[in-house]
Write an enzyme that holds these catalytic residues in place. Sequence first.
Site, PDB file in Angstrom:
ATOM      1  CB  SER A 150      10.423   1.495   7.166  1.00 49.70           C
ATOM      2  OG  SER A 150      11.285   2.225   6.333  1.00 49.70           O
ATOM      3  CG  ASP A 226      16.939   3.785  11.168  1.00 54.28           C
ATOM      4  OD1 ASP A 226      17.417   3.807  10.019  1.00 54.28           O
ATOM      5  OD2 ASP A 226      15.779   3.413  11.410  1.00 54.28           O
ATOM      6  CG  HIS A 259      15.353   0.996   9.170  1.00 55.78           C
ATOM      7  ND1 HIS A 259      14.688   2.155   9.495  1.00 55.78           N
ATOM      8  CD2 HIS A 259      14.685   0.491   8.095  1.00 55.78           C
ATOM      9  CE1 HIS A 259      13.680   2.354   8.660  1.00 55.78           C
ATOM     10  NE2 HIS A 259      13.663   1.352   7.802  1.00 55.78           N
TER      11      HIS A 259
END
Length: 281
Positions: A150, A226, A259
């Site tokens: 991320s 995600d 995620h």
Amino acid sequence: MTQLTQVSAWKSFGGTLSVYDHESPLLGCTMRFAVYVPPQAAHGPVPVLWYLSGLTCTWANMMEKSGVQEHAARHGLIIIAPDTSPRGEHVPNDDAYDLGQGAGFYLTATQEPWAKNYKMDQYITDELPALIAANVPSADMSRQGIFGHSMGGHGAITLHLKNQGTYKSCSAFSPITSPCRVPWGEKAFTAYLGPLSVAWEQYDATELVKERQSKALILIDTGTADSFLETQLKPEIFIKACEKDGQRLDYRLREGYGHDYYFIATFMDEHIAHHAKALKG
């Protein structure tokens, strides 16, 4: 040279996972990081792989949830997991999760009140590697790779593109590859760097790849489930830039994954193998 203070250590898959504190003159605070040294290090230097974590995370997310030690032990890689920002009562912060402590964005801030402490790119590329070289004799600093998740994926790709001689391999999970064009990046860059300017482009992988293509194959995994895919990640922008400018890229959209670290743990073995091939080949 700044001294390291060992906080804890555990044996894992024949190697050792250690956590250290040190005073950072660069960041003006105490920093904590983790190092996994595989069993092969007992017989000589081994390659070093840096992992940069995402928003709100510390060294612990990676080392406790990803299962990386098993794969690092099999391939003979040292794994280093720094923190995601400077921390402490005197370090500027924000009530939001995506700004301030835990959200350093791997850049050098130029705006107040952040400029004094928020220099995470310099910390990752200069100060912490010097400590590793001085205190981890089995670390082969001539063979380094970098990856992350991320916000940390953003950091890994940008630092790779700007330091290709140092980080010879690169990969990412769910990276923010176009921060100039998504809310997370716009918010952080405005706070740390000021209004939109060319300064933003120096921390945007999509912009960097136009001028600084690397010879490495960048490996990326992102989940199709995600929740940030369409709003914060927007992978198609980076994919198109790599195709246009000749950057080798293996971008894989994984059906049904999110995620989270369940996703990361699922494909961690492939990322470690990717780096091992590049660093040991």
